[in-house]
Enzyme design. Structure first.
Site, short mmCIF file in Angstrom:
data_model
loop_
_atom_site.label_atom_id
_atom_site.label_comp_id
_atom_site.label_asym_id
_atom_site.label_seq_id
_atom_site.Cartn_x
_atom_site.Cartn_y
_atom_site.Cartn_z
N LYS A 158 3.26 23.71 54.60
CA LYS A 158 2.30 23.75 55.70
C LYS A 158 2.52 25.05 56.44
O LYS A 158 3.64 25.34 56.88
CB LYS A 158 2.51 22.57 56.65
CG LYS A 158 2.05 21.24 56.07
CD LYS A 158 2.24 20.11 57.05
CE LYS A 158 1.77 18.79 56.45
NZ LYS A 158 2.24 17.63 57.24
N LYS B 206 -3.61 10.30 48.34
CA LYS B 206 -2.31 10.10 49.01
C LYS B 206 -2.47 8.97 50.02
O LYS B 206 -3.41 8.95 50.81
CB LYS B 206 -1.90 11.40 49.68
CG LYS B 206 -0.91 11.29 50.83
CD LYS B 206 -0.40 12.69 51.20
CE LYS B 206 -0.11 12.83 52.68
NZ LYS B 206 0.29 14.21 53.03
N ASP C 296 8.34 17.50 53.14
CA ASP C 296 7.35 18.08 54.05
C ASP C 296 8.12 18.50 55.31
O ASP C 296 8.57 19.66 55.42
CB ASP C 296 6.26 17.02 54.33
CG ASP C 296 5.25 17.39 55.41
OD1 ASP C 296 5.44 18.40 56.10
OD2 ASP C 296 4.26 16.66 55.60
N ASP D 55 3.08 8.95 51.36
CA ASP D 55 3.73 9.77 52.39
C ASP D 55 4.25 8.85 53.49
O ASP D 55 3.46 8.14 54.12
CB ASP D 55 2.72 10.78 52.98
CG ASP D 55 3.36 11.77 53.96
OD1 ASP D 55 4.59 11.66 54.22
OD2 ASP D 55 2.63 12.63 54.47
N GLU E 268 6.47 11.46 49.46
CA GLU E 268 6.61 12.53 50.44
C GLU E 268 7.45 12.06 51.64
O GLU E 268 7.18 11.01 52.22
CB GLU E 268 5.20 12.93 50.90
CG GLU E 268 5.12 14.18 51.75
CD GLU E 268 3.65 14.54 52.05
OE1 GLU E 268 2.75 14.12 51.29
OE2 GLU E 268 3.42 15.24 53.05
N LYS F 166 -0.72 6.81 53.12
CA LYS F 166 0.35 6.75 54.11
C LYS F 166 1.02 5.39 54.00
O LYS F 166 0.33 4.36 53.85
CB LYS F 166 -0.24 6.93 55.52
CG LYS F 166 -0.76 8.33 55.79
CD LYS F 166 0.37 9.35 55.87
CE LYS F 166 -0.15 10.71 56.33
NZ LYS F 166 0.91 11.73 56.40
N GLY G 189 -1.68 19.35 55.01
CA GLY G 189 -2.70 19.44 56.06
C GLY G 189 -2.19 18.84 57.35
O GLY G 189 -1.28 18.03 57.36
N SER H 101 -5.71 12.67 52.04
CA SER H 101 -4.65 11.89 52.65
C SER H 101 -5.32 10.75 53.41
O SER H 101 -6.09 10.99 54.33
CB SER H 101 -3.85 12.79 53.60
OG SER H 101 -2.93 12.03 54.35
O1 OSB Z 1 2.52 14.33 56.87
O2 OSB Z 1 1.03 15.32 55.76
C1 OSB Z 1 1.38 14.79 56.82
C2 OSB Z 1 -1.55 14.67 59.27
C3 OSB Z 1 -0.89 14.90 60.48
C4 OSB Z 1 0.48 15.03 60.46
C5 OSB Z 1 1.19 14.97 59.26
C6 OSB Z 1 0.54 14.75 58.07
C7 OSB Z 1 -0.85 14.58 58.09
C8 OSB Z 1 -1.64 14.28 56.90
C9 OSB Z 1 -3.10 14.64 56.96
O3 OSB Z 1 -1.22 13.68 55.94
C10 OSB Z 1 -3.49 15.71 56.03
C11 OSB Z 1 -4.88 16.20 56.32
O4 OSB Z 1 -5.84 15.64 55.79
O5 OSB Z 1 -5.02 17.18 57.09
MG MG Z 2 3.47 14.70 55.03
#
Ligand code: OSB
Ligand code: MG
Length: 368
Positions: free
Chosen positions: A262, A161, A238, A188, A213, A163, A290, A135
């Protein structure tokens, strides 16, 4: 078994690079670790909430309070025959699932250690290796993002992925897709859009995304169902999915075609397995999300992701992407093929580096 006492610790850990999403930037994690004790053995859990209430309503300080004043007292001294019982002990608490999961997952680790088997085996996991993605947070420029994409692909990661947020979407995704026409690519939004943005979201259909996402509100499924009717890219939820009931409703109304599980968000392994099973039986792919976890949370994620329904690459990546030094030994490594091999030892299967944890601890409290 009965839990004799529960130790809470808050540790501070600097990320190797700031992580930016549509809801904020994280540079240092404030992580709660939970150690549960029973009959001379112990198990470890990690609370996966963010520092403040921006991903969901939980944050480090509120989770600490809920753990100390509710989850721990509800758990200590109660008869626990199976780890599922542990989930039930705190079930009267509304919300606060990441706080609940910290204890629940620690009890799963403890039970696996009691039996002398790996946690993945206790959970019924079948996959020897789990597929991994990364991510990537929002970057200052597309050039900086492209450089990160190159690095992670070279390391072997199977899926990238990105953001996104309004103003950092179409052109940015286009730039990455142009350079990498065939990679598995997802985005995401962490709830940064509304139904008023359908045009922007529909334009992303050009890029053959594996999924989009959580584009809409963190607590919504109705608008997501409307959006899914109007775009081709599969929506993956999510934030909106907190239980197997949520998964049933979201899939039932067509709010998504894929689910990110999660552990913390769904209150632990007990509920996570229910969602995995529900989705697998209906051919709905799930993957492991994550929360910038340190090693204990990461180890729990690895165990969870061995369950058969976790067919898509997760946001479970190598320790070194997050920390100069993790809190488990060995650190989590990803193979050149972009996979993590399940561990062989009992419980979470990694040694917890208690010396390092002690050095990182800023507060500690023992209940019971
Ligand atoms: O939306 O998946 C998410 C991190 C913190 C809060 C929300 C998210 C995330 C990530 C990071 O996308 C995923 C990771 O590498 O742990
Ligand atoms: Mg997410």
């Amino acid at each position: 078994m009965k839990i004799d006492r529960i130790e809470l610790r808050e540790i501070h850990l600097q990320l190797v690079a700031p992580f930016e999403t549509s809801f904020g930037v994280t540079t240092e994690r404030r992580i709660i670790l939970v150690k549960v004790f029973s009959e001379g053995l112990h198990g470890w859990g990690e609370c996966t909430c963010n520092e403040g209430p921006f991903y969901n309503h939980e944050g480090t300080d509120t989770a600490w309070l809920v753990l100390r004043d509710y989850v721990a007292p509800y758990t200590i001294g109660k008869e626990i025959n199976t780890p599922e019982d542990a989930s039930g002990l705190s079930a009267s608490i509304r919300g606060n699932k990441m706080a609940r999961a910290a204890v629940e997952t620690a009890i799963w680790d403890l039970e696996a250690k009691r039996r002398g088997i790996p946690l993945w085996q206790l959970l019924g996991g079948t996959q020897e290796e789990i597929p991994c993605g990364v991510s990537l947070g929002l970057q200052a420029t597309d050039a900086a993002l492209l450089k990160k994409v190159e690095t992670e692909l070279a390391a072997g990661y199977q899926r990238i992925k990105l953001k996104i947020k309004p103003g950092r979407d179409y052109e940015m995704v286009k730039a990455v897709r142009k350079e990498h026409p065939n990679i598995r690519l997802t985005v995401d939004a962490n709830s940064a859009y509304t139904l008023g943005d359908i045009e922007t979201l529909r334009r992303l259909d050009e890029f053959n995304l594996m999924l989009i996402e959580q584009p809409l509100a963190y607590d919504d499924i109705i608008d997501h169902a409307e959006l899914q009717r109007q775009i081709k890219s599969p929506i993956c939820l999510d934030e909106s999915i907190l239980s197997v009931d949520d998964a049933r409703k979201a899939l039932g109304i067509g709010a998504c075609r894929i689910i990110n599980i999660k552990l913390g968000r769904v209150a632990g392994h007990t509920e996570s397995r229910k969602i995995e099973t529900y989705c697998r039986e209906r051919g709905v792919p799930v993957w492991c999300g994550g929360m910038l976890e340190a090693g204990i949370g990461r180890a729990h994620n690895i165990a969870m992701a061995t369950e058969a329904g976790f067919v898509l690459p997760g946001d479970v990546s190598a320790s070194k992407r997050y920390w100069t030094e993790d809190i488990i030994i060995p650190e989590v490594e990803v193979s050149p093929a972009g996979t993590i091999r399940r561990p062989t030892g009992p419980g979470i299967g990694f040694e917890v580096n208690e010396k390092r944890i002690e050095a990182l601890t800023v507060r500690k409290e023992v209940i019971g």
